[in-house]
Enzyme design. Structure first.
Site, PDB file in Angstrom:
ATOM      1  N   GLY A 292       0.789  -1.321   0.030  1.00 53.84           N
ATOM      2  CA  GLY A 292       0.074   0.006  -0.014  1.00 53.84           C
ATOM      3  C   GLY A 292       0.738   1.173  -0.025  1.00 53.84           C
ATOM      4  NE  ARG A 293       4.408   2.585   5.128  1.00 48.98           N
ATOM      5  CZ  ARG A 293       4.507   1.610   6.177  1.00 48.98           C
ATOM      6  NH1 ARG A 293       5.187   0.554   6.042  1.00 48.98           N
ATOM      7  NH2 ARG A 293       3.863   1.833   7.222  1.00 48.98           N
ATOM      8  CG  PHE A 423      -1.196  10.660   4.767  1.00 48.69           C
ATOM      9  CD1 PHE A 423      -0.315  10.446   3.943  1.00 48.69           C
ATOM     10  CD2 PHE A 423      -2.788  11.008   4.523  1.00 48.69           C
ATOM     11  CE1 PHE A 423      -0.523  10.827   2.446  1.00 48.69           C
ATOM     12  CE2 PHE A 423      -2.753  11.577   3.033  1.00 48.69           C
ATOM     13  CZ  PHE A 423      -1.988  11.528   2.033  1.00 48.69           C
ATOM     14  CD  GLU A 424      -0.708   5.377   2.228  1.00 46.44           C
ATOM     15  OE1 GLU A 424       0.243   4.979   1.683  1.00 46.44           O
ATOM     16  OE2 GLU A 424      -1.875   5.613   1.760  1.00 46.44           O
ATOM     17  N   GLY A 425       2.337   6.514   7.579  1.00 49.79           N
ATOM     18  CA  GLY A 425       3.901   6.051   8.079  1.00 49.79           C
ATOM     19  C   GLY A 425       4.617   7.341   8.149  1.00 49.79           C
TER      20      GLY A 425
END
Ligand SMILES: Cc1cc2nc3c(=O)[nH]c(=O)nc-3n(C[C@H](O)[C@H](O)[C@H](O)COP(=O)(O)OP(=O)(O)OC[C@H]3O[C@@H](n4cnc5c(N)ncnc54)[C@H](O)[C@@H]3O)c2cc1C
Length: 632
Positions: A292-293, A423-425
């Site tokens: 996803g990343r 976002f997303e880490g």
């Protein structure tokens, strides 16, 4: 275990969610161990021809649609992606790019998905967020990886037709650290269902979604005599009783993102809607994010390319001080760096997408580096683009157009881009994630030596194991030939590949030295760890850039249409950054800076905040008047 979450709790939750095994290949994992596996990047992986052929008509239609139907500035102004755009994307199949064909999706690869993301991101960030929140982290990806056949049959066709989905993890008290999760899912007496209660924050697509992946706490379990928090992932349908959209949130950029606060009040979720298994929710989220990343790195590439295009045109036509501004050295430095960085970002994004499609490859570290590296490098590019556009970089596209100038949307690009580092880490969490895996091999060998809870007998065994391991491991990190004529096939880039080979061993040694020097305290020395991670990230970027340039050179002959020059410049600059990181690894102002930060947090430097108009909002805590400088 319902008391306040301690550091130990937080760590245990994170460790339990971690994939502890490494069974497949990984360039970055080996890199931190002192091995530069050039065979994994050269030959540079190639896309699957059949997948490419099937993706071509979709990508061509998508490009034509985006060109004619999507106006990023209008979307930004109105704060809405028009329904005709959403419907058009549905008709193209853009909501089911990776959903298998037997369930109605396009069944394309990660690599083709990446190409689609690049196209979308080149026109509008909010549309990227819509598609990506749906299929990078929303229901389709975890369903594909972990769903039962029954769940797939029930949900995939709906999702492929364009039922929008979202991913709901974040809460007020749950950001980077999920341990304090308050949303609960309590089993019903008959065990057939769970009752969901809680509130999720910043759920992208949440205000328009039909389906959600919701993370919730299910009853704790006792493992090894200790109570362990359990987090479980559920598929929740938003038209079920008790699901409420509380509000839509507004942000600095991505003005049309459908992001909101979602409340669950006694929502009955059937047991069969658990994704994977009870207690596996966080692990599912982490594994989903491994691929996803890869969306954000691809989207950063598109922005880098768009900025390069804007700057090339502007800096060659704008005359100041008797020359086009791009010919003044300061601006030329920015443009050259921007071009080389864009090349490297594309090399990273392409390499990771292609490797992610290989079943024998473990993409988790490469994806984390790609997210970290491309979002950070992309941000520098955007910042330089604003600078090079001067006052026009700060002016909105609408205002530019109203004055009769081209509506170049640099101001919007900057606002839309900033969130990519969060976002997303976030960048910090990506550094920590990579650092944890970088030290994993050492923790497995010698971790118990530093464990205060380990009994003496286990420590003695660990000491023996470590002595035997390091007796061969450490000398081997000094040996190895990273000089001429090795890697000569890389032609003009061979010297960079040799450097990479040598630097990988130096990185592994430095990591070991840091562990010896700081012991268990290394965990707290984030600045040191982050430098080591940055070195690894730069080396991976160099490998990707050299591998891609080599591929382009072979394909087109000569210098690959300029690719060798781009890779060469990128590697020269990366090497300077790497050398700086090595030099400041143990010689730095980290401790001093941290001490000052502690003083700031303790209020010792509030005198620096004097001279401001009083805040309208009362401070959360009543604060005493600051002491003036020099009176402390
Ligand atoms: C526009 C937008 C869309 C979003 N979409 C979604 C979504 O679809 N679904 C969803 O669940 N969430 C979503 N989020 C939430 C997003 O993922 C979080 O903002 C992110 O995880 C960071 O959490 P936080 O903001 O609470 O920051 P915090 O965790 O409070 O962190 C604040 C700062 O401290 C740093 N930090 C935290 N811990 C450490 C540490 N141990 N060491 C060093 N530094 C640390 C962070 O890097 C950050 O800089 C979205 C957020 C936004 C703004």
């Amino acid at each position: 275990m319902d008391g306040p979450v301690t550091e130990r709790d937080a760590r245990e939750v994170a460790e339990a969610a971690r994939e502890s095994e490494w069974r497949r290949e990984s360039f970055v994992r080996d890199l931190f161990d002192g091995k530069a596996r050039l065979d994994l990047v050269d030959p540079y992986p190639q896309p699957d021809a059949e997948d490419e052929a099937r993706a071509r008509p979709f990508l061509e239609a998508l490009e034509a649609f985006l060109h004619s139907e999507v106006d990023g500035d209008e979307i930004d102004r109105t704060g809405k992606v028009p329904p005709r755009v959403v419907d058009g994307l549905r008709k193209l199949g853009a909501f089911g790019i990776k959903i298998p064909r037997e369930y109605g999706g396009l069944g394309l690869s990660q690599h083709s998905y990446t190409k689609a993301v690049r196209l979308v991101s080149s026109v509008d960030g909010s549309v990227t967020a819509l598609l990506s929140a749906h299929q990078s982290i929303g229901v389709p990806q975890p369903l594909k990886l972990f769903g039962s056949e029954e769940q797939k049959k029930r949900y995939f066709p709906r999702l492929a037709r364009g039922a929008i989905s979202a991913f709901a993890l974040t809460e007020k008290g749950v950001g980077s650290d999920p341990a304090a999760m308050e949303t609960t899912a309590v089993p019903t007496e008959d065990g057939q269902a769970f009752i969901l209660n809680g509130e999720k924050l910043w759920c992208t697509n949440g205000t328009v979604a039909e389906l959600l992946v919701v993370m919730a706490r299910t009853p704790s379990r006792v493992v090894g005599g200790r109570e362990r928090r359990q987090i479980t992932a559920f598929i929740v349908e938003t038209d079920w009783p008790g699901v409420e959209v509380v509000r839509r949130c507004e942000f600095m950029g991505l003005k049309a993102i459908e992001n909101g606060v979602i409340r669950f009040h006694d929502v009955r979720v059937p047991r069969e809607n658990i994704l994977w298994k009870e207690g596996a929710g966080l692990k599912l989220a982490l594994i989903t994010l491994n691929t996803g990343r890869l969306t954000l790195p691809a989207s950063s590439v598109a922005v880098g390319k768009r900025c390069l295009q804007i700057v090339r045109r502007w800096a060659s036509e704008r005359m100041q001080w008797g020359a086009p501004i791009g010919r003044h050295d300061a601006v030329a430095q920015m443009i050259g760096t921007m071009a080389a960085s864009t090349f490297a970002m594309e090399a990273i994004s392409e390499l990771c997408s292609l490797l992610a499609d290989r079943p024998d490859y473990d993409i988790r570290l490469e994806a984390a580096i790609a997210k970290l590296y491309n979002s950070e490098a992309g941000w520098r590019i955007v910042d330089d683009t604003v600078q090079i556009r001067g006052g026009r970089g700060y002016e909105t596209a609408r205002s530019l157009a109203a004055r009769g100038e081209p509506a170049v949307p640099v101001e919007r690009i900057m606002r839309d881009f900033r969130i990519n580092l969060i976002f997303e880490g976030s960048s910090e969490i990506m550094h920590l994630f990579i650092a944890r895996e970088a030290v994993d091999r050492h923790l497995k060998v010698a971790g118990e030596l530093a464990d205060p809870h380990a009994p003496l007998s286990r420590k003695a065994a660990a000491a023996l194991r470590a002595a035997l391991f390091y007796a061969t491991w450490y000398p081997a990190r000094w040996l190895g030939w990273g000089h001429w004529p090795r890697y000569s096939s890389f032609g003009p880039l061979a010297r960079h590949v040799r450097y990479l080979d040598r630097a990988s061993r130096r990185l592994a040694r430095s990591l070991f030295h840091a562990m010896v020097r700081f012991g268990p305290g290394l965990e707290k020395r984030q600045a040191v760890l982050f430098r080591l991670v940055d070195i690894g990230a730069e080396l991976f970027a160099m490998a990707a850039a050299c591998g891609r340039a080599q591929m382009l050179r072979r394909a087109s002959g000569a210098d690959g249409g300029g690719a060798t020059e781009m890779a060469d410049l990128f590697c020269r600059q990366a090497r300077r950054r790497i050398e700086e990181s090595f030099a400041s690894l143990f010689h730095n102002d980290d401790a001093y800076t941290h001490r000052v930060a502690d003083q700031v947090l303790d209020g010792a430097h509030r005198w620096l905040e004097q001279g401001l108009v009083r805040e309208r909002l009362p401070p959360a805590v009543e604060e005493p008047a600051p002491v003036e400088a020099g009176r402390r």
